[in-house]
Design a protein around this motif. Structure first.
Motif, PDB file in Angstrom:
ATOM      1  N   VAL A   1       0.841  -1.204   0.000  1.00  0.00           N
ATOM      2  CA  VAL A   1       0.000   0.000   0.000  1.00  0.00           C
ATOM      3  C   VAL A   1       0.874   1.251   0.000  1.00  0.00           C
ATOM      4  O   VAL A   1       0.657   2.180  -0.783  1.00  0.00           O
ATOM      5  N   THR A   2       1.879   1.282   0.849  1.00  0.00           N
ATOM      6  CA  THR A   2       2.755   2.448   0.937  1.00  0.00           C
ATOM      7  C   THR A   2       3.522   2.670  -0.363  1.00  0.00           C
ATOM      8  O   THR A   2       3.563   3.789  -0.882  1.00  0.00           O
ATOM      9  N   VAL A   3       4.114   1.619  -0.886  1.00  0.00           N
ATOM     10  CA  VAL A   3       4.898   1.747  -2.119  1.00  0.00           C
ATOM     11  C   VAL A   3       4.000   2.164  -3.280  1.00  0.00           C
ATOM     12  O   VAL A   3       4.363   3.027  -4.079  1.00  0.00           O
ATOM     13  N   SER A   4       2.816   1.578  -3.354  1.00  0.00           N
ATOM     14  CA  SER A   4       1.874   1.936  -4.412  1.00  0.00           C
ATOM     15  C   SER A   4       1.507   3.417  -4.356  1.00  0.00           C
ATOM     16  O   SER A   4       1.511   4.115  -5.372  1.00  0.00           O
ATOM     17  N   TRP A   5       1.198   3.904  -3.169  1.00  0.00           N
ATOM     18  CA  TRP A   5       0.855   5.320  -3.017  1.00  0.00           C
ATOM     19  C   TRP A   5       2.043   6.216  -3.347  1.00  0.00           C
ATOM     20  O   TRP A   5       1.893   7.246  -3.996  1.00  0.00           O
ATOM     21  N   PHE A   6       3.222   5.816  -2.908  1.00  0.00           N
ATOM     22  CA  PHE A   6       4.420   6.601  -3.210  1.00  0.00           C
ATOM     23  C   PHE A   6       4.629   6.674  -4.723  1.00  0.00           C
ATOM     24  O   PHE A   6       4.874   7.741  -5.275  1.00  0.00           O
TER      25      PHE A   6
ATOM     26  N   VAL B   1       4.083  10.479  -5.676  1.00  0.00           N
ATOM     27  CA  VAL B   1       5.379  11.148  -5.817  1.00  0.00           C
ATOM     28  C   VAL B   1       5.963  10.929  -7.218  1.00  0.00           C
ATOM     29  O   VAL B   1       6.411  11.882  -7.855  1.00  0.00           O
ATOM     30  N   LEU B   2       5.968   9.712  -7.694  1.00  0.00           N
ATOM     31  CA  LEU B   2       6.567   9.414  -8.993  1.00  0.00           C
ATOM     32  C   LEU B   2       5.585   9.518 -10.149  1.00  0.00           C
ATOM     33  O   LEU B   2       5.985   9.499 -11.315  1.00  0.00           O
ATOM     34  N   GLU B   3       4.288   9.625  -9.835  1.00  0.00           N
ATOM     35  CA  GLU B   3       3.218   9.746 -10.826  1.00  0.00           C
ATOM     36  C   GLU B   3       3.265   8.635 -11.875  1.00  0.00           C
ATOM     37  O   GLU B   3       3.101   8.861 -13.063  1.00  0.00           O
TER      38      GLU B   3
ATOM     39  N   GLU C   1       0.403   0.246  -9.027  1.00  0.00           N
ATOM     40  CA  GLU C   1       0.006  -0.965  -8.312  1.00  0.00           C
ATOM     41  C   GLU C   1       0.802  -2.177  -8.788  1.00  0.00           C
ATOM     42  O   GLU C   1       1.248  -2.983  -7.981  1.00  0.00           O
ATOM     43  N   ARG C   2       0.995  -2.302 -10.083  1.00  0.00           N
ATOM     44  CA  ARG C   2       1.763  -3.431 -10.619  1.00  0.00           C
ATOM     45  C   ARG C   2       3.217  -3.345 -10.149  1.00  0.00           C
ATOM     46  O   ARG C   2       3.803  -4.332  -9.731  1.00  0.00           O
ATOM     47  N   GLU C   3       3.805  -2.154 -10.202  1.00  0.00           N
ATOM     48  CA  GLU C   3       5.187  -1.968  -9.744  1.00  0.00           C
ATOM     49  C   GLU C   3       5.301  -2.269  -8.248  1.00  0.00           C
ATOM     50  O   GLU C   3       6.255  -2.908  -7.809  1.00  0.00           O
ATOM     51  N   ALA C   4       4.340  -1.813  -7.476  1.00  0.00           N
ATOM     52  CA  ALA C   4       4.362  -2.060  -6.026  1.00  0.00           C
ATOM     53  C   ALA C   4       4.232  -3.549  -5.726  1.00  0.00           C
ATOM     54  O   ALA C   4       4.874  -4.052  -4.801  1.00  0.00           O
ATOM     55  N   MET C   5       3.421  -4.248  -6.491  1.00  0.00           N
ATOM     56  CA  MET C   5       3.266  -5.690  -6.304  1.00  0.00           C
ATOM     57  C   MET C   5       4.605  -6.391  -6.515  1.00  0.00           C
ATOM     58  O   MET C   5       4.962  -7.313  -5.793  1.00  0.00           O
ATOM     59  N   GLU C   6       5.357  -5.921  -7.482  1.00  0.00           N
ATOM     60  CA  GLU C   6       6.665  -6.511  -7.773  1.00  0.00           C
ATOM     61  C   GLU C   6       7.669  -6.253  -6.648  1.00  0.00           C
ATOM     62  O   GLU C   6       8.540  -7.073  -6.407  1.00  0.00           O
ATOM     63  N   LEU C   7       7.544  -5.128  -5.958  1.00  0.00           N
ATOM     64  CA  LEU C   7       8.540  -4.733  -4.956  1.00  0.00           C
ATOM     65  C   LEU C   7       8.155  -5.003  -3.511  1.00  0.00           C
ATOM     66  O   LEU C   7       9.007  -4.927  -2.631  1.00  0.00           O
ATOM     67  N   ALA C   8       6.911  -5.296  -3.244  1.00  0.00           N
ATOM     68  CA  ALA C   8       6.441  -5.373  -1.859  1.00  0.00           C
ATOM     69  C   ALA C   8       7.272  -6.293  -0.981  1.00  0.00           C
ATOM     70  O   ALA C   8       7.572  -5.966   0.154  1.00  0.00           O
ATOM     71  N   GLY C   9       7.680  -7.436  -1.473  1.00  0.00           N
ATOM     72  CA  GLY C   9       8.471  -8.360  -0.672  1.00  0.00           C
ATOM     73  C   GLY C   9       9.924  -7.967  -0.545  1.00  0.00           C
ATOM     74  O   GLY C   9      10.646  -8.488   0.298  1.00  0.00           O
ATOM     75  N   ALA C  10      10.365  -7.028  -1.389  1.00  0.00           N
ATOM     76  CA  ALA C  10      11.767  -6.608  -1.383  1.00  0.00           C
ATOM     77  C   ALA C  10      11.994  -5.354  -0.553  1.00  0.00           C
ATOM     78  O   ALA C  10      13.133  -4.995  -0.283  1.00  0.00           O
ATOM     79  N   VAL C  11      10.919  -4.703  -0.144  1.00  0.00           N
ATOM     80  CA  VAL C  11      11.020  -3.456   0.620  1.00  0.00           C
ATOM     81  C   VAL C  11      10.817  -3.766   2.099  1.00  0.00           C
ATOM     82  O   VAL C  11       9.798  -4.337   2.481  1.00  0.00           O
TER      83      VAL C  11
ATOM     84  N   ALA D   1       9.577   1.195   3.868  1.00  0.00           N
ATOM     85  CA  ALA D   1       8.184   1.581   3.640  1.00  0.00           C
ATOM     86  C   ALA D   1       7.793   2.752   4.535  1.00  0.00           C
ATOM     87  O   ALA D   1       7.108   3.678   4.089  1.00  0.00           O
ATOM     88  N   GLU D   2       8.232   2.732   5.778  1.00  0.00           N
ATOM     89  CA  GLU D   2       7.958   3.854   6.690  1.00  0.00           C
ATOM     90  C   GLU D   2       8.565   5.145   6.182  1.00  0.00           C
ATOM     91  O   GLU D   2       7.945   6.203   6.251  1.00  0.00           O
ATOM     92  N   ARG D   3       9.784   5.080   5.679  1.00  0.00           N
ATOM     93  CA  ARG D   3      10.452   6.283   5.170  1.00  0.00           C
ATOM     94  C   ARG D   3       9.754   6.809   3.921  1.00  0.00           C
ATOM     95  O   ARG D   3       9.638   8.015   3.729  1.00  0.00           O
ATOM     96  N   LEU D   4       9.290   5.899   3.071  1.00  0.00           N
ATOM     97  CA  LEU D   4       8.532   6.331   1.898  1.00  0.00           C
ATOM     98  C   LEU D   4       7.229   6.995   2.325  1.00  0.00           C
ATOM     99  O   LEU D   4       6.844   8.030   1.775  1.00  0.00           O
ATOM    100  N   ALA D   5       6.549   6.411   3.297  1.00  0.00           N
ATOM    101  CA  ALA D   5       5.293   6.983   3.797  1.00  0.00           C
ATOM    102  C   ALA D   5       5.518   8.372   4.368  1.00  0.00           C
ATOM    103  O   ALA D   5       4.674   9.264   4.210  1.00  0.00           O
ATOM    104  N   ALA D   6       6.669   8.578   5.010  1.00  0.00           N
ATOM    105  CA  ALA D   6       6.967   9.892   5.587  1.00  0.00           C
ATOM    106  C   ALA D   6       7.131  10.962   4.511  1.00  0.00           C
ATOM    107  O   ALA D   6       6.943  12.153   4.785  1.00  0.00           O
ATOM    108  N   LEU D   7       7.448  10.567   3.291  1.00  0.00           N
ATOM    109  CA  LEU D   7       7.613  11.516   2.189  1.00  0.00           C
ATOM    110  C   LEU D   7       6.297  11.874   1.506  1.00  0.00           C
ATOM    111  O   LEU D   7       6.246  12.819   0.735  1.00  0.00           O
TER     112      LEU D   7
END
Length: 126
Positions: free
Chosen positions: A77-82, A86-88, A93-103, A108-114
């Motif tokens: 959720v955090t990566v998807s929103w970021f 932020v990156l537009e 969602e597809r990119e976040a699905m690919e990265l969720a297990g690697a983050v 994720a907390e630091r991304l959420a803070a941004l």
């Protein structure tokens, strides 16, 4: 990433969209994989005690699988929103699905803070 975390996350999301057991085809659509590939992975995850797989019925997360999937979903959720805010990225969602297990949760907390406060994601299940 095509490992167990991605499959657990996709199943977690699918279980919140429809009542379990979930057809491997539903998860295959989420991950852009063949149903046979997903079925094979779920059979391995069943051996590890993370899912219950019944041929012709579907798959359900076990308590251990749910425990493993919940932090993955929070990162997703955090990566998807970021990615979206932020990156537009259109494919956030597809990119976040690919990265969720690697983050890690710390990343994720630091991304959420941004994220702007009014854009901060809810970590509740979909």
């Amino acid at each position: 990433m095509a490992g167990a975390p991605q499959y657990l996350l996709a199943l977690y999301i699918a279980e919140h969209r429809e009542a379990p057991p979930v057809s491997p085809g539903v998860v295959a659509d989420l991950l852009d994989r063949s149903p046979a590939t997903v079925t094979e992975r779920f059979q391995r995850l069943a051996e590890e005690g993370l899912v219950e797989y019944e041929p012709y019925e579907g798959v359900t997360l076990t308590p251990a699988g749910r425990q493993a999937a919940e932090p993955l979903h929070e990162s997703y959720v955090t990566v998807s929103w970021f990615f979206r805010v932020v990156l537009e990225l259109d494919s956030s969602e597809r990119e976040a699905m690919e990265l969720a297990g690697a983050v890690s949760p710390a990343v994720a907390e630091r991304l959420a803070a941004l994220l702007p406060v009014e854009e901060s994601p809810s970590l509740e299940a979909e």
